[in-house]
Write a protein that holds these residues in place. Structure first.
Motif, PDB file in Angstrom:
ATOM      1  N   GLN A 269       0.326  -1.058  -0.214  1.00  0.00           N
ATOM      2  CA  GLN A 269      -0.269  -0.028  -0.142  1.00  0.00           C
ATOM      3  C   GLN A 269       0.662   0.898   0.076  1.00  0.00           C
ATOM      4  OE1 GLN A 269      -3.524   0.076  -0.162  1.00  0.00           O
ATOM      5  NE2 GLN A 269      -2.400   2.738  -0.396  1.00  0.00           N
TER       6      GLN A 269
ATOM      7  N   CYS B 187      -1.471   5.927  -1.723  1.00  0.00           N
ATOM      8  CA  CYS B 187      -3.003   6.813  -2.201  1.00  0.00           C
ATOM      9  C   CYS B 187      -3.359   5.070  -2.795  1.00  0.00           C
ATOM     10  CB  CYS B 187      -2.974   7.822  -3.181  1.00  0.00           C
ATOM     11  SG  CYS B 187      -2.314   9.135  -2.423  1.00  0.00           S
ATOM     12  N   ASN B 188      -2.710   4.013  -3.279  1.00  0.00           N
ATOM     13  CA  ASN B 188      -2.895   3.638  -4.062  1.00  0.00           C
ATOM     14  C   ASN B 188      -2.185   2.392  -3.687  1.00  0.00           C
ATOM     15  OD1 ASN B 188      -4.350   4.518  -6.580  1.00  0.00           O
ATOM     16  ND2 ASN B 188      -2.418   5.741  -6.482  1.00  0.00           N
ATOM     17  N   SER B 189      -2.565   1.027  -3.879  1.00  0.00           N
ATOM     18  CA  SER B 189      -1.716  -0.103  -3.562  1.00  0.00           C
ATOM     19  C   SER B 189      -0.849  -0.522  -4.444  1.00  0.00           C
ATOM     20  CB  SER B 189      -2.670  -1.614  -3.504  1.00  0.00           C
ATOM     21  OG  SER B 189      -3.632  -1.224  -4.462  1.00  0.00           O
ATOM     22  N   TYR B 190       0.257  -1.125  -4.853  1.00  0.00           N
ATOM     23  CA  TYR B 190       0.977  -1.405  -6.318  1.00  0.00           C
ATOM     24  C   TYR B 190       0.951  -3.220  -6.599  1.00  0.00           C
ATOM     25  CZ  TYR B 190       4.070  -1.078  -1.985  1.00  0.00           C
ATOM     26  OH  TYR B 190       5.577  -1.549  -1.415  1.00  0.00           O
TER      27      TYR B 190
ATOM     28  N   GLN C 255      -0.377  -0.287 -10.480  1.00  0.00           N
ATOM     29  CA  GLN C 255      -0.504   0.381  -9.468  1.00  0.00           C
ATOM     30  C   GLN C 255      -1.597   1.292  -9.862  1.00  0.00           C
ATOM     31  OE1 GLN C 255       1.954   4.363  -8.638  1.00  0.00           O
ATOM     32  NE2 GLN C 255       0.606   5.062  -9.040  1.00  0.00           N
ATOM     33  N   THR C 256      -2.950   0.930  -8.635  1.00  0.00           N
ATOM     34  CA  THR C 256      -3.936   1.260  -9.317  1.00  0.00           C
ATOM     35  C   THR C 256      -4.320   2.727  -9.081  1.00  0.00           C
ATOM     36  OG1 THR C 256      -5.144   1.753  -6.531  1.00  0.00           O
ATOM     37  CG2 THR C 256      -5.276  -0.584  -7.592  1.00  0.00           C
ATOM     38  N   LEU C 257      -5.258   3.389 -10.137  1.00  0.00           N
ATOM     39  CA  LEU C 257      -5.464   4.934 -10.601  1.00  0.00           C
ATOM     40  C   LEU C 257      -6.598   5.233  -9.125  1.00  0.00           C
ATOM     41  CD1 LEU C 257      -5.245   4.314 -13.534  1.00  0.00           C
ATOM     42  CD2 LEU C 257      -3.119   5.013 -11.828  1.00  0.00           C
ATOM     43  N   MET C 258      -6.171   5.515  -7.985  1.00  0.00           N
ATOM     44  CA  MET C 258      -6.921   5.803  -7.083  1.00  0.00           C
ATOM     45  C   MET C 258      -6.706   7.676  -7.151  1.00  0.00           C
ATOM     46  SD  MET C 258      -9.308   3.581  -6.293  1.00  0.00           S
ATOM     47  CE  MET C 258     -10.364   4.521  -4.101  1.00  0.00           C
TER      48      MET C 258
ATOM     49  N   CYS D 191      -5.709  10.926  -5.113  1.00  0.00           N
ATOM     50  CA  CYS D 191      -4.955  10.997  -4.388  1.00  0.00           C
ATOM     51  C   CYS D 191      -5.104  12.675  -4.236  1.00  0.00           C
ATOM     52  CB  CYS D 191      -4.101  10.670  -4.265  1.00  0.00           C
ATOM     53  SG  CYS D 191      -3.101  10.913  -2.915  1.00  0.00           S
TER      54      CYS D 191
ATOM     55  N   THR E 189       0.590  12.280  -2.171  1.00  0.00           N
ATOM     56  CA  THR E 189       0.606  11.923  -3.842  1.00  0.00           C
ATOM     57  C   THR E 189       2.395  12.371  -3.967  1.00  0.00           C
ATOM     58  OG1 THR E 189      -1.257  13.291  -4.513  1.00  0.00           O
ATOM     59  CG2 THR E 189       0.634  13.865  -6.178  1.00  0.00           C
TER      60      THR E 189
ATOM     61  N   GLU F 256       4.372   8.738  -2.233  1.00  0.00           N
ATOM     62  CA  GLU F 256       3.476   8.490  -3.245  1.00  0.00           C
ATOM     63  C   GLU F 256       4.454   7.919  -4.484  1.00  0.00           C
ATOM     64  OE1 GLU F 256      -0.241   6.584  -5.274  1.00  0.00           O
ATOM     65  OE2 GLU F 256      -0.177   5.941  -3.744  1.00  0.00           O
TER      66      GLU F 256
END
Length: 158
Positions: free
Chosen positions: A79, A82-85, A103-106, A108, A114, A117
Motif C-alpha cells: 500500500q 494513495c494506491n496499492s501496487y 498501481q491502482t489509479l485512485m 489522491c 501524492t 507516493e
C-alpha cells in the motif's frame, strides 16, 4: 622392543595422525564486517512498514503515513500513500531488484501523499541491494535508501 620396530610404530602413528588431520574441519575464517551477510529470499518474506526514506532529492516525508511492502518470494505488493501496487522482485543474496511496478489509479487529494507516493514508487524501481538487521530491512540503490520494519503476522480469526 628393537629400534627398528619402535621406528616402524612411530612412522605408523605419524601416518595415521597426518591422515586424520586431513579430515579435521578447517579453521574458522574470521568474519569480515565489511561484507553484508547473504540474505535468503525467505528472510525478506513478510509485510514491511516504511519508516524512513530518501532519494536524490532528499528525505521523503513519511510522517506516519502508512506505506507497506509485502514480499512473497518473487512478488512484491503493498500500500502506497494513495494506491496499492504490485510487481516482481528478484532477490539473490543481498541483491534486490524490483521489476516494473503497477498501481491502482485512485485519486489522491493530498499533495503530500501524492508526492510521497510518486517518489517512493520511483525509489523502489532504483533499488539494487539490501541489508537485513533483525526486524529492519534497508533497501538501497543509487541515491536511494528505504528503511522498513517487519510488521507482526496477522492472525486469522473465525
Amino acid at each position: 622392543m628393537s629400534g627398528g620396530a619402535r621406528l616402524s610404530i612411530l612412522a605408523a602413528v605419524a601416518l595415521v595422525a597426518a591422515t586424520l588431520s586431513g579430515c579435521a574441519a578447517p579453521a574458522p575464517v574470521p568474519a569480515d564486517d565489511t561484507q553484508p551477510e547473504a540474505t535468503a529470499v525467505s528472510d525478506l518474506n513478510g509485510e514491511w512498514q516504511l519508516t524512513k526514506a530518501s532519494d536524490a532529492d532528499g528525505a521523503l516525508a513519511v510522517n506516519g503515513i502508512p506505506v507497506t511492502l509485502v514480499i512473497a518470494d518473487d512478488s512484491a505488493s503493498g500500500q502506497a500513500p494513495c494506491n496499492s501496487y504490485t510487481g516482481e522482485v528478484d532477490i539473490e543474496g543481498d541483491s534486490v531488484e524490483f521489476g516494473t511496478i503497477a498501481q491502482t489509479l485512485m485519486a489522491c487529494t493530498d499533495d503530500a501523499r501524492t508526492e510521497l507516493e510518486t517518489r517512493y514508487l520511483a525509489a523502489l524501481e532504483q533499488v539494487s541491494g539490501s541489508t537485513l538487521a533483525g526486524d529492519t530491512l534497508t533497501l538501497t540503490g543509487d541515491s536511494v535508501t528505504l528503511q522498513f520494519t517487519l510488521l507482526p503476522k496477522k492472525s486469522i480469526t473465525r
